[in-house]
Write a protein that holds these residues in place. Structure first.
Motif, short mmCIF file in Angstrom:
data_model
loop_
_atom_site.label_atom_id
_atom_site.label_comp_id
_atom_site.label_asym_id
_atom_site.label_seq_id
_atom_site.Cartn_x
_atom_site.Cartn_y
_atom_site.Cartn_z
N ARG A 10 45.56 -11.52 -31.23
CA ARG A 10 45.60 -12.95 -30.95
C ARG A 10 46.13 -13.27 -29.56
NH1 ARG A 10 48.28 -15.31 -36.49
NH2 ARG A 10 46.81 -14.40 -37.95
N GLY A 11 46.56 -12.26 -28.82
CA GLY A 11 47.11 -12.47 -27.50
C GLY A 11 48.40 -13.28 -27.53
N ILE A 12 49.22 -13.03 -28.54
CA ILE A 12 50.46 -13.79 -28.72
C ILE A 12 51.61 -13.05 -28.04
CG2 ILE A 12 52.11 -14.65 -30.43
CD1 ILE A 12 49.81 -14.78 -32.45
N THR A 13 52.32 -13.76 -27.18
CA THR A 13 53.51 -13.19 -26.55
C THR A 13 54.66 -13.25 -27.54
OG1 THR A 13 54.27 -15.32 -25.70
CG2 THR A 13 52.77 -14.05 -24.28
N VAL A 14 55.74 -12.55 -27.24
CA VAL A 14 56.89 -12.59 -28.14
C VAL A 14 57.51 -13.98 -28.18
CG1 VAL A 14 57.37 -10.11 -28.01
CG2 VAL A 14 58.51 -11.67 -26.41
N ARG A 15 57.46 -14.68 -27.05
CA ARG A 15 57.97 -16.06 -27.04
C ARG A 15 57.11 -16.98 -27.89
NH1 ARG A 15 61.19 -17.34 -21.68
NH2 ARG A 15 61.80 -15.22 -21.20
N ARG A 16 55.81 -16.81 -27.81
CA ARG A 16 54.91 -17.63 -28.64
C ARG A 16 55.08 -17.26 -30.11
NH1 ARG A 16 53.11 -22.12 -30.09
NH2 ARG A 16 50.99 -22.16 -30.86
N ALA A 17 55.28 -15.99 -30.40
CA ALA A 17 55.52 -15.56 -31.78
C ALA A 17 56.77 -16.23 -32.33
CB ALA A 17 55.64 -14.04 -31.86
N HIS A 18 57.80 -16.35 -31.49
CA HIS A 18 59.01 -17.07 -31.88
C HIS A 18 58.69 -18.51 -32.23
CE1 HIS A 18 62.85 -19.12 -31.74
NE2 HIS A 18 62.44 -19.79 -30.68
N GLU A 19 57.92 -19.18 -31.37
CA GLU A 19 57.56 -20.57 -31.60
C GLU A 19 56.77 -20.74 -32.90
OE1 GLU A 19 55.39 -21.62 -28.09
OE2 GLU A 19 57.15 -21.48 -26.80
N LEU A 20 55.89 -19.80 -33.18
CA LEU A 20 55.04 -19.88 -34.38
C LEU A 20 55.79 -19.58 -35.67
CD1 LEU A 20 51.86 -18.06 -33.04
CD2 LEU A 20 52.08 -20.53 -33.52
N THR A 21 56.78 -18.70 -35.59
CA THR A 21 57.40 -18.18 -36.82
C THR A 21 58.85 -18.56 -37.02
OG1 THR A 21 58.15 -16.13 -35.78
CG2 THR A 21 55.89 -16.14 -36.68
N GLY A 22 59.55 -18.87 -35.94
CA GLY A 22 60.98 -19.11 -36.04
C GLY A 22 61.82 -17.84 -35.93
N PHE A 23 61.19 -16.68 -35.96
CA PHE A 23 61.91 -15.43 -35.73
C PHE A 23 62.17 -15.29 -34.24
CE2 PHE A 23 59.97 -14.44 -39.82
CZ PHE A 23 61.03 -13.86 -40.49
N ALA A 24 63.29 -14.74 -33.87
CA ALA A 24 63.65 -14.60 -32.47
C ALA A 24 62.64 -13.78 -31.70
CB ALA A 24 65.04 -13.95 -32.36
N ALA A 25 62.42 -14.18 -30.45
CA ALA A 25 61.54 -13.40 -29.58
C ALA A 25 62.05 -11.96 -29.47
CB ALA A 25 61.44 -14.05 -28.20
N ALA A 26 63.38 -11.81 -29.47
CA ALA A 26 63.97 -10.47 -29.39
C ALA A 26 63.57 -9.62 -30.59
CB ALA A 26 65.49 -10.57 -29.30
N ASP A 27 63.40 -10.24 -31.76
CA ASP A 27 62.94 -9.49 -32.94
C ASP A 27 61.55 -8.93 -32.70
OD1 ASP A 27 65.26 -9.89 -34.36
OD2 ASP A 27 64.46 -11.54 -35.58
N LEU A 79 54.10 -12.75 -43.04
CA LEU A 79 53.74 -13.97 -43.75
C LEU A 79 53.76 -15.18 -42.81
CD1 LEU A 79 55.65 -13.38 -47.11
CD2 LEU A 79 53.16 -13.35 -46.77
N LYS A 80 54.75 -15.23 -41.94
CA LYS A 80 54.85 -16.35 -40.98
C LYS A 80 53.72 -16.30 -39.95
CE LYS A 80 58.79 -18.41 -42.07
NZ LYS A 80 59.13 -19.81 -42.02
N LEU A 81 53.11 -15.13 -39.78
CA LEU A 81 51.95 -15.01 -38.89
C LEU A 81 50.65 -15.30 -39.65
CD1 LEU A 81 53.06 -11.85 -36.90
CD2 LEU A 81 52.74 -14.17 -35.96
N ASN A 82 50.80 -15.93 -40.81
CA ASN A 82 49.67 -16.35 -41.65
C ASN A 82 48.83 -15.19 -42.16
OD1 ASN A 82 50.22 -19.12 -41.59
ND2 ASN A 82 49.23 -19.31 -39.60
N LYS A 83 49.51 -14.16 -42.59
CA LYS A 83 48.83 -13.02 -43.19
C LYS A 83 49.25 -12.90 -44.64
CE LYS A 83 46.26 -11.46 -40.00
NZ LYS A 83 44.82 -11.43 -40.19
N ASP A 84 48.29 -12.70 -45.52
CA ASP A 84 48.60 -12.38 -46.91
C ASP A 84 48.92 -10.89 -46.95
OD1 ASP A 84 48.12 -14.95 -47.87
OD2 ASP A 84 46.00 -14.55 -48.19
N ILE A 85 49.77 -10.54 -47.88
CA ILE A 85 50.19 -9.16 -47.98
C ILE A 85 49.97 -8.67 -49.40
CG2 ILE A 85 52.17 -7.59 -47.81
CD1 ILE A 85 53.30 -9.49 -45.73
N GLU A 86 49.42 -7.49 -49.50
CA GLU A 86 49.26 -6.83 -50.79
C GLU A 86 49.98 -5.49 -50.67
OE1 GLU A 86 45.72 -4.65 -53.19
OE2 GLU A 86 45.30 -6.65 -52.43
N ILE A 87 50.89 -5.26 -51.60
CA ILE A 87 51.67 -4.03 -51.58
C ILE A 87 51.34 -3.22 -52.82
CG2 ILE A 87 53.99 -3.04 -51.63
CD1 ILE A 87 54.93 -5.55 -50.15
#
Length: 106
Positions: A44-61, A83-91
């Motif tokens: 998706r070409g998502i930077t760590v900063r954008r991932a933070h904005e989308l998910t609430g998880f720290a960019a450092a994570d 899950l916050k990246l809008n992915k369903d998970i099957e384990i």
């Protein structure tokens, strides 16, 4: 010129087990989840900063995940990131007896 003999060893499918880590299955699961997170960010070409904005998880994570520094992460946290990246998970969990543990002592 003398050639050195190369020994070929078939791995178990879990490099952490092959290297003798006692928590190999957990490490393998974390690595698989981290690889999925990295793949989503890359696709998706998502930077760590954008991932933070989308998910609430720290960019450092996300930076730590990208660097495979997974010691601080639980499986639950990595799953939550997916899950916050809008992915369903099957384990799927398969429980097997260990080859060297034919019985469990109480």
């Amino acid at each position: 010129m003398k050639k050195n003999a190369i020994e070929v060893v078939r791995g178990s499918g879990n490099v952490f087990r092959d290297l003798g880590h006692p928590d190999a299955d957990i490490l393998q699961a974390k690595a698989i989840l981290a690889a999925r997170i990295i793949g989503i960010l890359d696709d998706r070409g998502i930077t760590v900063r954008r991932a933070h904005e989308l998910t609430g998880f720290a960019a450092a994570d996300f930076s730590r995940v990208r660097q495979a520094k997974l010691q601080r992460f639980t499986l639950e946290r990595l799953i939550s990131m997916l899950l916050k990246l809008n992915k369903d998970i099957e384990i799927n969990i398969e429980v097997k007896s260990r080859r060297h543990d034919s019985h469990v002592s109480a």
